[in-house]
Design an enzyme around this catalytic site. Sequence first.
Site, short mmCIF file in Angstrom:
data_model
loop_
_atom_site.label_atom_id
_atom_site.label_comp_id
_atom_site.label_asym_id
_atom_site.label_seq_id
_atom_site.Cartn_x
_atom_site.Cartn_y
_atom_site.Cartn_z
N LYS A 61 -10.42 -4.82 6.28
CA LYS A 61 -10.10 -3.62 5.90
C LYS A 61 -10.05 -2.72 7.32
O LYS A 61 -10.46 -3.02 8.13
CB LYS A 61 -11.47 -3.17 5.43
N ASN A 93 -5.69 4.09 -6.08
CA ASN A 93 -6.76 4.41 -5.39
C ASN A 93 -6.83 5.79 -4.47
O ASN A 93 -5.84 5.93 -4.05
CB ASN A 93 -7.34 3.17 -4.39
N ASN A 152 -2.29 0.57 11.09
CA ASN A 152 -2.34 1.25 9.73
C ASN A 152 -1.67 2.42 10.15
O ASN A 152 -1.96 3.55 10.40
CB ASN A 152 -3.56 1.15 9.08
N PHE A 153 -0.17 2.83 9.73
CA PHE A 153 0.60 3.98 9.71
C PHE A 153 0.80 4.27 8.04
O PHE A 153 1.95 4.96 8.17
CB PHE A 153 1.90 3.42 10.73
N SER A 154 0.12 3.84 7.32
CA SER A 154 0.40 4.00 5.99
C SER A 154 -0.23 4.38 4.82
O SER A 154 0.21 4.68 3.69
CB SER A 154 1.34 2.69 5.68
N CYS A 155 -1.76 4.65 5.20
CA CYS A 155 -2.45 5.00 4.08
C CYS A 155 -2.33 6.28 3.62
O CYS A 155 -2.17 7.46 4.78
CB CYS A 155 -4.11 4.87 4.41
N LYS A 193 2.03 -1.57 9.87
CA LYS A 193 2.22 -1.50 8.37
C LYS A 193 2.80 -0.23 7.85
O LYS A 193 2.24 0.94 8.29
CB LYS A 193 0.76 -1.70 7.73
N ASN A 220 2.45 -0.59 1.96
CA ASN A 220 1.29 0.24 1.64
C ASN A 220 1.55 1.04 0.27
O ASN A 220 2.69 0.71 -0.44
CB ASN A 220 0.88 1.19 2.70
N THR A 221 0.67 1.49 -0.40
CA THR A 221 0.54 2.27 -1.72
C THR A 221 1.52 3.30 -1.65
O THR A 221 1.96 4.00 -0.71
CB THR A 221 -0.85 2.35 -1.90
C1 LIG Z 1 -8.80 -0.16 -3.29
C2 LIG Z 1 -7.71 -0.15 -2.06
C3 LIG Z 1 -7.99 -0.10 -0.97
C4 LIG Z 1 -6.97 -0.27 0.20
N1 LIG Z 1 -7.49 -0.27 1.53
C5 LIG Z 1 -6.42 -0.13 2.41
C6 LIG Z 1 -6.80 -0.20 3.94
O1 LIG Z 1 -7.95 0.14 4.25
N2 LIG Z 1 -5.99 -0.37 4.72
C7 LIG Z 1 -4.50 -0.82 4.65
O2 LIG Z 1 -3.87 -0.71 5.37
N3 LIG Z 1 -4.31 -0.81 3.23
C8 LIG Z 1 -5.22 -0.68 2.18
N4 LIG Z 1 -4.82 -0.80 0.91
C9 LIG Z 1 -3.28 -0.99 0.65
C10 LIG Z 1 -3.09 -2.68 0.20
O3 LIG Z 1 -3.43 -3.52 1.50
C11 LIG Z 1 -1.73 -2.84 -0.27
O4 LIG Z 1 -0.77 -2.46 0.79
C12 LIG Z 1 -1.41 -2.24 -1.34
O5 LIG Z 1 -2.30 -1.84 -2.23
C13 LIG Z 1 -0.18 -2.97 -1.99
O6 LIG Z 1 -0.37 -4.17 -2.56
P1 LIG Z 1 -1.24 -4.91 -3.61
O7 LIG Z 1 -0.45 -4.24 -4.81
O8 LIG Z 1 -1.55 -6.24 -3.54
O9 LIG Z 1 -2.59 -3.98 -3.72
C14 LIG Z 1 -5.58 -0.34 -0.14
C15 LIG Z 1 -5.45 -0.76 -1.36
C16 LIG Z 1 -6.40 -0.53 -2.51
C17 LIG Z 1 -5.91 -0.78 -3.91
#
Ligand SMILES: Cc1cc2nc3c(=O)[nH]c(=O)nc-3n(C[C@H](O)[C@H](O)[C@H](O)COP(=O)(O)O)c2cc1C
Length: 389
Positions: A61, A93, A152-155, A193, A220-221
């Site tokens: 994380k 999320n 992490n350039f992406s949240c 990322k 990322n999302t």
């Molecule tokens: C609840 C949650 C928390 C996340 N926290 C982080 C994070 O702290 N750092 C990060 O780089 N990505 C975070 N992500 C993104 C995931 O690592 C991933 O890039 C994204 O959810 C797409 O992949 P998935 O469909 O397998 O979840 C988070 C995703 C979720 C769902």
Amino acid sequence: MSSMTHAAYSREFERRAMDLSITVNGIKFPNPFLLGSGPPGTNARVIAKSFDAGWGGVVAKTVSLESAKVVNVSPRYGRLRSRDTGEVIGFQNIELISDRPIDVWLDEFRQLKKEYPHHVLIASIMEEYEKSRWQELTRLVQETGVDGFELNFSCPHGMTERRMGSEMGEHPDLTEEVTRWVVEVATIPVWAKMTPNITNIKEPSLASVRGGAVGVSAINTILSVIGVDLKTLRPLPTVEGYTVPGGYSSQAVRPIALRMVSQLAQALPEGVSISGIGGIERSHDAIEFMLLGASTVQICTGVMLHGVKIIEELNDGLAQFMTDKGFETVQEIVGKSIPYFSTHMDLVQRMKAAKRIRAGESSRDNDWAEKSITEKTEELTSERTAEQE
Ligand SMILES: Cc1cc2nc3c(=O)[nH]c(=O)nc-3n(C[C@H](O)[C@H](O)[C@H](O)COP(=O)(O)O)c2cc1C
């Protein structure tokens, strides 16, 4: 085993014995499957459990220097279900990065590397736009013995209000500058990322490579609003009556992630690795990412919904695929399907050459009235092959 034929038994044996390791940027991964940064890698206990379950590595994380600034809300997740089966196909999320103190994390990174020296531990880091902060965080985390960094350039939410996360990934000049700060002090591989919330993922990715990144993680999302409650008229997830747009993940994002990974595979210089992320739950999904250029894949929501045990099917399914298709190493799969991307004009020419152009012409727009819209749609649809079980 007793009910198995001899042939099936030896196939099963071969599958178990298969070497699924891959070396990426000098790091040997026991298999290409990593927990993606998020709840599945949120502390040392869950990470240790996943290593025990068979995961090759973990991206922990995301950590920062001042966890006290990170305050989460509840509820912070939302789900989109299939109308037919109720299966979760989309997940949103509004969670922030880790709210655990950096000192605790540093101890845990040390501990994990001591207990699991052959598993890969990648630290995901994020800081405010200040060179000294990024470099201090890099040095502190590096000293623990982690194998690599993911920047992490992406949240896409929350942290952006402090100009962190996707605020950086959306601006290639910042992506390049911050990567360079980290690379100046890093002695281990650095991946960047990427956020999908941009027009062209190649730009920030190439910027991070100019800054010295040797790998790109994507995606990322995707920014989303998961729904609106028709009783209360409040958008979801609702926190004290209000909400903010969040990040969308799970199966529904996979085609978008696959497209972006395929674009990166065609654009990144030789030697820059791709870690594919987005909607992976089974080996079938993971192999698609690998065929399009990913040498490792990461799974976050899939593990939140189905547990760490999905690694068994991921490992078995990959080994089975390799046996069936005659791949001897995981590396051979990487990018294998990339040469089959072309241009629309080329597809038309290929149909002409194959004397199948009438198939295209017989589906001109005027003909849609002759059949029902659903029938015509069916006729023109190509299906993903059935999953291997
Ligand atoms: C609840 C949650 C928390 C996340 N926290 C982080 C994070 O702290 N750092 C990060 O780089 N990505 C975070 N992500 C993104 C995931 O690592 C991933 O890039 C994204 O959810 C797409 O992949 P998935 O469909 O397998 O979840 C988070 C995703 C979720 C769902």
